[in-house]
Enzyme design. Structure first.
Site, short mmCIF file in Angstrom:
data_model
loop_
_atom_site.label_atom_id
_atom_site.label_comp_id
_atom_site.label_asym_id
_atom_site.label_seq_id
_atom_site.Cartn_x
_atom_site.Cartn_y
_atom_site.Cartn_z
CG MET A 187 -9.27 2.30 -3.24
SD MET A 187 -9.41 3.23 -1.69
CE MET A 187 -8.17 4.47 -1.91
N GLY A 188 -10.05 -1.74 -2.78
CA GLY A 188 -10.50 -3.03 -2.26
C GLY A 188 -9.36 -3.91 -1.77
CD GLU A 204 -4.81 -8.42 7.16
OE1 GLU A 204 -4.90 -7.47 6.35
OE2 GLU A 204 -3.95 -9.31 7.10
CD GLU A 247 -6.58 -0.69 -4.04
OE1 GLU A 247 -6.14 0.44 -4.23
OE2 GLU A 247 -6.94 -1.12 -2.92
NE ARG A 292 -9.53 10.16 -23.16
CZ ARG A 292 -9.05 10.02 -24.39
NH1 ARG A 292 -8.53 8.86 -24.78
NH2 ARG A 292 -9.09 11.02 -25.25
NE ARG A 319 -12.87 9.28 -25.53
CZ ARG A 319 -12.82 10.52 -25.08
NH1 ARG A 319 -13.43 10.84 -23.96
NH2 ARG A 319 -12.14 11.44 -25.73
NE ARG A 361 -10.21 5.25 3.06
CZ ARG A 361 -8.90 5.19 3.22
NH1 ARG A 361 -8.23 4.19 2.71
NH2 ARG A 361 -8.26 6.10 3.89
CG ASP A 376 -10.31 -3.16 1.58
OD1 ASP A 376 -10.67 -2.25 0.82
OD2 ASP A 376 -9.24 -3.13 2.22
O1 F6P Z 1 -8.15 -0.97 3.31
C1 F6P Z 1 -8.91 0.09 2.85
C2 F6P Z 1 -8.26 0.78 1.69
O2 F6P Z 1 -9.11 1.80 1.24
C3 F6P Z 1 -7.85 -0.12 0.53
O3 F6P Z 1 -8.93 -0.44 -0.30
C4 F6P Z 1 -6.76 0.69 -0.13
O4 F6P Z 1 -5.85 -0.11 -0.83
C5 F6P Z 1 -6.09 1.33 1.06
O5 F6P Z 1 -7.04 1.38 2.11
C6 F6P Z 1 -5.58 2.74 0.80
O6 F6P Z 1 -4.90 3.17 1.93
P1 F6P Z 1 -4.44 4.66 2.21
O7 F6P Z 1 -5.68 5.43 2.56
O8 F6P Z 1 -3.51 4.55 3.34
O9 F6P Z 1 -3.84 5.19 0.95
#
Ligand code: F6P
Length: 344
Positions: free
Chosen positions: A170-171, A103, A222, A269, A163, A278, A128
């Site tokens: 992330m996302g 984006e 997140e 936990r 547990r 990533r 994402d």
């Molecule tokens: O946009 C991709 C992403 O991995 C998101 O899922 C995450 O919130 C963000 O980038 C993390 O960014 P950085 O690598 O700058 O900490």
């Protein structure tokens, strides 16, 4: 020989290298020379490049990350930086620029095309999967597959210790990664940014799953909205150059884990996959998608079809207006809610 500049901006993701390779292979075939711009828009501001020939990219299809480097630099933050980008476009003698990003990166590309008439085309990427005008983005399949594998490991340890395991993925503001991870790993509950968490429902579902199998897995995005009763625990929120909150600071997995333990009395936990999801080798899907959109970007340049982005529409790769991709985020919509209700 006309020259094409290629840059990768924003968070890296698996599939960027296949996309760079796709552009270079097609450009070579069409008789263009390629240069790599280093570190996203920062490299356009500073005029930093490397040569990119076919032999430089031959084997990068299996490499995670981006050989060009990346940054979250926004040239529109300072007027002089935009000027430098335009000057460097000329100084580097670029015929066109292929901007590979999400984006933010494509938002900059859109402005450069619309306001400054630069020959720009876009290639969508993001783990994402939140870009409009394309059905999927590369990076998403690999990141979700990696999270799915990690969830399997959490199930093993959670089951052994009887547990509840809470898994934060992330996302950003779209719940696609959390949703696909939760489905693919038989999670008991999923918390998405698109659905306000109902604390009572969450606790009921966890208790029910736990009473049946002495274990439960909850997947948390997140960016999920915190429950009213926990709002005070949010720390001050730092933002990046594009104004996005740095989400890892919110610690939603940890907060939800504490909420569950407090309200069920069951040992709980949490684990955060973070940047591990990533990196690493792109999956087959991301290698193919990256290659196809990279090639399409070079075709758009050859055809003089600027201001477009190479998008996956059904099973075809099409050129769509850049601005359609960046106007609004694609998030998990109501069409998924019944499925969510059935599975979790
Ligand atoms: O946009 C991709 C992403 O991995 C998101 O899922 C995450 O919130 C963000 O980038 C993390 O960014 P950085 O690598 O700058 O900490």
């Amino acid at each position: 020989m006309k020259k094409i500049g290629i840059l990768t901006g924003g968070g890296d993701c698996p599939g960027l290298n296949p996309a760079i390779r796709g552009v270079v292979y097609a450009a070579d075939k069409f008789g263009y020379e390629c240069v790599g711009i280093l570190d996203g828009w920062k490299g356009m501001i500073e005029g930093k490049t490397i040569p990119l020939k076919k032999e430089d990219v031959e084997y990068i299809i299996s490499q995670g990350g981006t050989i060009l480097g990346t940054s979250r630099t926004n040239p529109f933050k300072k007027e002089e930086d935009v000027k430098k980008v335009i000057e460097n476009f000329k100084n580097l003698d670029l015929h066109a620029l292929v901007a590979i990003g999400g984006e933010d990166t494509l938002g900059v590309a859109t402005k450069l095309y619309e306001n400054y008439k630069l020959n720009v085309v876009g290639v969508p990427k993001t783990m994402d999967n939140d870009l409009n005008a394309t059905d999927y983005t590369f990076g998403f399949d690999t990141a979700s597959t990696r999270a799915m594998d990690a969830a399997k490991a959490l199930i093993d340890t959670g089951r052994s210790h009887r547990r509840v395991m809470v898994f934060e993925v992330m996302g950003r503001h779209a719940g696609w990664v959390a949703l696909f991870t939760a489905i693919a790993s038989s999670a008991d509950y999923v918390c998405l940014p698109e659905k306000k968490i109902d604390g009572k429902e969450l606790i009921d579902k966890v208790k029910k799953a736990y009473s049946r199998k002495k274990f439960a897995l909850v997947v948390v995005s997140e960016a999920v909205e915190i429950m009213e009763e926990e709002k005070d625990s949010l720390k001050t929120q730092e933002v990046d150059q594009f104004g996005h909150i740095i989400l890892k600071e919110r610690g939603m997995g940890e907060k939800i884990s504490k909420f569950i333990e407090k309200n069920t009395g069951i040992e709980t936990r949490h684990a955060v996959i973070g940047h591990m999801q990533r990196g690493g080798e792109p999956t087959l899907f991301d290698r193919i998608l990256g290659t196809r959109v990279g090639i399409k970007a070079a075709q758009l340049v050859r055809d003089g079809d600027f201001g477009k982005m190479a998008a996956l529409v059904g099973n075809e790769i099409k050129g769509v207006p850049l601005k359609d991709a960046t106007g609004e985020l694609k998030v998990v919509d109501k069409n998924w809610f019944e499925l969510i209700d059935i599975l979790f």
